[in-house]
Design an enzyme around this catalytic site. Structure first.
Site, PDB file in Angstrom:
ATOM      1  N   ALA A   5       0.851  -1.188   0.000  1.00  0.00           N
ATOM      2  CA  ALA A   5       0.000   0.000   0.000  1.00  0.00           C
ATOM      3  C   ALA A   5       0.886   1.237   0.000  1.00  0.00           C
ATOM      4  O   ALA A   5       2.026   1.192   0.476  1.00  0.00           O
ATOM      5  CB  ALA A   5      -0.894  -0.016   1.229  1.00  0.00           C
ATOM      6  N   GLY A  47       0.360  -4.877   1.131  1.00  0.00           N
ATOM      7  CA  GLY A  47      -0.930  -4.889   0.426  1.00  0.00           C
ATOM      8  C   GLY A  47      -0.821  -5.556  -0.941  1.00  0.00           C
ATOM      9  O   GLY A  47      -1.793  -6.118  -1.448  1.00  0.00           O
ATOM     10  N   GLU A  85      -1.217  -9.067  -0.208  1.00  0.00           N
ATOM     11  CA  GLU A  85      -2.640  -9.343   0.066  1.00  0.00           C
ATOM     12  C   GLU A  85      -3.451  -9.378  -1.227  1.00  0.00           C
ATOM     13  O   GLU A  85      -4.349 -10.197  -1.387  1.00  0.00           O
ATOM     14  CB  GLU A  85      -3.198  -8.289   1.031  1.00  0.00           C
ATOM     15  CG  GLU A  85      -2.548  -8.401   2.402  1.00  0.00           C
ATOM     16  CD  GLU A  85      -3.040  -7.361   3.381  1.00  0.00           C
ATOM     17  OE1 GLU A  85      -2.842  -6.160   3.109  1.00  0.00           O
ATOM     18  OE2 GLU A  85      -3.628  -7.742   4.409  1.00  0.00           O
ATOM     19  N   GLU A  89       4.661  -5.007   7.110  1.00  0.00           N
ATOM     20  CA  GLU A  89       3.842  -4.132   7.948  1.00  0.00           C
ATOM     21  C   GLU A  89       4.369  -4.025   9.371  1.00  0.00           C
ATOM     22  O   GLU A  89       4.347  -2.964   9.992  1.00  0.00           O
ATOM     23  CB  GLU A  89       2.383  -4.631   7.991  1.00  0.00           C
ATOM     24  CG  GLU A  89       1.601  -4.379   6.708  1.00  0.00           C
ATOM     25  CD  GLU A  89       1.712  -5.520   5.695  1.00  0.00           C
ATOM     26  OE1 GLU A  89       2.670  -6.313   5.772  1.00  0.00           O
ATOM     27  OE2 GLU A  89       0.837  -5.609   4.804  1.00  0.00           O
TER      28      GLU A  89
HETATM   29  N1  DAK Z   1       4.514   3.236  -0.838  1.00  0.00           N
HETATM   30  C1  DAK Z   1       4.879   4.349  -1.473  1.00  0.00           C
HETATM   31  N2  DAK Z   1       5.976   4.426  -2.280  1.00  0.00           N
HETATM   32  C2  DAK Z   1       6.732   3.333  -2.423  1.00  0.00           C
HETATM   33  C3  DAK Z   1       6.404   2.108  -1.767  1.00  0.00           C
HETATM   34  C4  DAK Z   1       5.233   2.091  -0.959  1.00  0.00           C
HETATM   35  N3  DAK Z   1       4.814   0.975  -0.344  1.00  0.00           N
HETATM   36  N4  DAK Z   1       7.332   1.183  -2.108  1.00  0.00           N
HETATM   37  C5  DAK Z   1       8.190   1.794  -2.934  1.00  0.00           C
HETATM   38  N5  DAK Z   1       7.850   3.080  -3.142  1.00  0.00           N
HETATM   39  C6  DAK Z   1       8.524   4.082  -3.968  1.00  0.00           C
HETATM   40  C7  DAK Z   1       9.797   4.542  -3.298  1.00  0.00           C
HETATM   41  O1  DAK Z   1       9.524   5.560  -2.352  1.00  0.00           O
HETATM   42  C8  DAK Z   1      10.587   5.048  -4.483  1.00  0.00           C
HETATM   43  O2  DAK Z   1      10.083   6.319  -4.849  1.00  0.00           O
HETATM   44  P1  DAK Z   1      11.108   7.548  -5.181  1.00  0.00           P
HETATM   45  O3  DAK Z   1      11.948   7.685  -3.975  1.00  0.00           O
HETATM   46  O4  DAK Z   1      11.851   7.052  -6.385  1.00  0.00           O
HETATM   47  O5  DAK Z   1      10.200   8.705  -5.446  1.00  0.00           O
HETATM   48  C9  DAK Z   1      10.203   4.099  -5.609  1.00  0.00           C
HETATM   49  O6  DAK Z   1       8.971   3.487  -5.172  1.00  0.00           O
HETATM   50  C10 DAK Z   1      11.228   3.005  -5.823  1.00  0.00           C
HETATM   51  O7  DAK Z   1      11.491   2.392  -4.574  1.00  0.00           O
HETATM   52  P2  DAK Z   1      12.958   2.209  -3.968  1.00  0.00           P
HETATM   53  O8  DAK Z   1      13.879   3.255  -4.494  1.00  0.00           O
HETATM   54  O9  DAK Z   1      12.825   2.087  -2.485  1.00  0.00           O
HETATM   55  O10 DAK Z   1      13.378   0.820  -4.623  1.00  0.00           O
HETATM   56  P3  DAK Z   1      14.342  -0.287  -4.019  1.00  0.00           P
HETATM   57  O11 DAK Z   1      14.522  -1.317  -5.086  1.00  0.00           O
HETATM   58  O12 DAK Z   1      15.572   0.332  -3.417  1.00  0.00           O
HETATM   59  O13 DAK Z   1      13.548  -0.936  -2.795  1.00  0.00           O
HETATM   60  C11 DAK Z   1      11.624  -1.920  -1.730  1.00  0.00           C
HETATM   61  C12 DAK Z   1      12.371  -1.638  -3.057  1.00  0.00           C
HETATM   62  C13 DAK Z   1      10.311  -2.616  -2.086  1.00  0.00           C
HETATM   63  C14 DAK Z   1      12.473  -2.885  -0.872  1.00  0.00           C
HETATM   64  C15 DAK Z   1      11.385  -0.606  -0.970  1.00  0.00           C
HETATM   65  O14 DAK Z   1      10.829   0.346  -1.890  1.00  0.00           O
HETATM   66  C16 DAK Z   1      10.473  -0.751   0.185  1.00  0.00           C
HETATM   67  O15 DAK Z   1      10.875  -1.209   1.264  1.00  0.00           O
HETATM   68  N6  DAK Z   1       9.215  -0.301   0.001  1.00  0.00           N
HETATM   69  C17 DAK Z   1       8.229  -0.294   1.050  1.00  0.00           C
HETATM   70  C18 DAK Z   1       7.687  -1.687   1.325  1.00  0.00           C
HETATM   71  C19 DAK Z   1       6.600  -1.605   2.336  1.00  0.00           C
HETATM   72  O16 DAK Z   1       6.860  -1.377   3.528  1.00  0.00           O
HETATM   73  N7  DAK Z   1       5.360  -1.724   1.849  1.00  0.00           N
HETATM   74  C20 DAK Z   1       4.188  -1.265   2.509  1.00  0.00           C
HETATM   75  C21 DAK Z   1       3.699  -2.223   3.607  1.00  0.00           C
HETATM   76  S1  DAK Z   1       2.275  -1.600   4.435  1.00  0.00           S
HETATM   77  C22 DAK Z   1      -5.384  -1.135   3.932  1.00  0.00           C
HETATM   78  C23 DAK Z   1      -5.107  -2.162   3.061  1.00  0.00           C
HETATM   79  C24 DAK Z   1      -3.793  -2.609   2.917  1.00  0.00           C
HETATM   80  C25 DAK Z   1      -2.773  -2.018   3.628  1.00  0.00           C
HETATM   81  C26 DAK Z   1      -3.046  -0.979   4.494  1.00  0.00           C
HETATM   82  C27 DAK Z   1      -4.375  -0.539   4.645  1.00  0.00           C
HETATM   83  N8  DAK Z   1      -6.735  -0.678   4.106  1.00  0.00           N
HETATM   84  C28 DAK Z   1      -7.784  -1.205   3.242  1.00  0.00           C
HETATM   85  C29 DAK Z   1      -7.056   0.345   5.030  1.00  0.00           C
HETATM   86  C30 DAK Z   1      -1.403  -2.470   3.413  1.00  0.00           C
HETATM   87  C31 DAK Z   1      -0.323  -1.923   4.021  1.00  0.00           C
HETATM   88  C32 DAK Z   1       1.013  -2.145   3.471  1.00  0.00           C
HETATM   89  O17 DAK Z   1       1.213  -2.672   2.406  1.00  0.00           O
END
Ligand code: DAK
Length: 258
Positions: A66, A109, A112, A132
């Site tokens: 997400a 997400g 999911e 998460e």
């Molecule tokens: N959100 C926003 N931007 C993201 C992102 C994310 N989840 N994942 C990556 N990006 C963006 C990065 O910020 C970066 O943008 P710029 O800096 O270039 O502007 C671009 O995508 C490329 O990412 P990286 O430069 O970080 O690329 P790397 O290869 O170095 O790293 C990575 C890839 C996947 C390991 C890293 O980007 C990362 O750790 N990303 C975050 C992973 C994460 O924590 N995901 C979110 C989990 S929380 C809900 C339903 C579902 C959910 C919540 C509520 N409701 C219905 C209410 C779910 C929650 C989640 O998924």
């Protein structure tokens, strides 16, 4: 299908493909995007000419989860009022087969969303994770429930508590995905498989999906009663007559989904 900002859709023969199209952010799912995905899926589910739906992502990843920026300032009341889960709940109501073709990161997400698919084909090198916990939250769109039902409590807790990356090989070993293919063959192999399903009688696929989903939730006896009703129901279809007649006439059946 026109009018979408964050996804692209195409239909090839009877296979509908929905592609997440926010590759610069690794297809991070914002709210509008989730709404668009389920809207497209429901439309394809209702289109007679579409028999199988494929969900995939553009660029190097299926989805990194997400959109973190979008939810940073959420509070329980804003989340309740947004009622985003209403969109997520709709995935479980899709009747046609959904095949997920995943690669790169399948996180949070995005994981999911992949678990909302009926079958998953992964490119080698794909990594799954529930990060998460590292953000001080937990999965909320079915992750804890679906992954536990798929792989069991022990592995589910390990993966959810640590947020560790799960390789495609481990995912396959635990029955979370159907197969691993070379990255450059991901779409080709997915379409081949989708085509195979598209040739099957659609009502059979539909009621098999319905019955298998009930098996996840129902005790055995109730599940068997449910299965029986679906079995009877198929005998009301033209395709049952066609399938059995074609067998007797030693020819290929021509299924109409009726
Ligand atoms: N959100 C926003 N931007 C993201 C992102 C994310 N989840 N994942 C990556 N990006 C963006 C990065 O910020 C970066 O943008 P710029 O800096 O270039 O502007 C671009 O995508 C490329 O990412 P990286 O430069 O970080 O690329 P790397 O290869 O170095 O790293 C990575 C890839 C996947 C390991 C890293 O980007 C990362 O750790 N990303 C975050 C992973 C994460 O924590 N995901 C979110 C989990 S929380 C809900 C339903 C579902 C959910 C919540 C509520 N409701 C219905 C209410 C779910 C929650 C989640 O998924």
């Amino acid at each position: 299908m026109a009018g979408f900002e964050f996804i692209e859709t195409t239909v090839t023969e009877s296979i509908a493909v929905i592609e997440l199209n926010r590759s610069r952010q690794l297809n991070a799912l914002n709210r509008k995007m989730v709404h668009e995905i389920i809207t497209a899926m429901e439309r394809f589910d209702g289109e007679e000419d579409v028999r199988v739906i494929v969900l995939t992502g553009k660029g190097r990843s299926f989805s990194a989860g997400a959109d973190i920026e979008e939810m940073t300032n959420d509070d329980p009341i804003s989340l309740e009022l947004l009622n985003q889960f209403a969109d997520w709940d709709r995935f479980a109501l899709i009747k046609k087969p959904i095949i997920g073709a995943v690669k790169g990161f399948v996180f949070g997400g995005g994981f999911e969303l992949a678990l909302c698919c009926d079958l998953l084909i992964a490119a080698s090198g794909t990594e799954f994770s529930f990060p998460e916990v590292g953000l001080g939250v937990m999965p909320g769109a079915g992750g804890t429930q679906r992954v536990t039902k798929l792989v069991g409590r022990t592995k589910a807790l390990e993966w959810l508590w640590t947020g560790e990356r799960i390789s495609a090989e481990i995912a396959l070993k635990h029955g979370m995905i159907n197969k691993i293919v070379a990255p450059e063959l991901l779409m080709e192999q997915t379409m081949t498989f989708a085509n195979r399903l598209a040739k099957q009688p659609p009502l059979s696929l539909r009621l098999i999906k319905d019955s298998v989903n009930k098996a996840v939730d129902y005790p055995l006896y109730e599940g068997m009663q449910y299965e029986r009703k679906n079995f009877y129901l198929l005998f009301a279809s033209q395709d049952q007559k066609e399938g059995m007649r074609a067998f007797a006439e030693k020819r290929k059946p021509d299924y109409q989904g009726k």
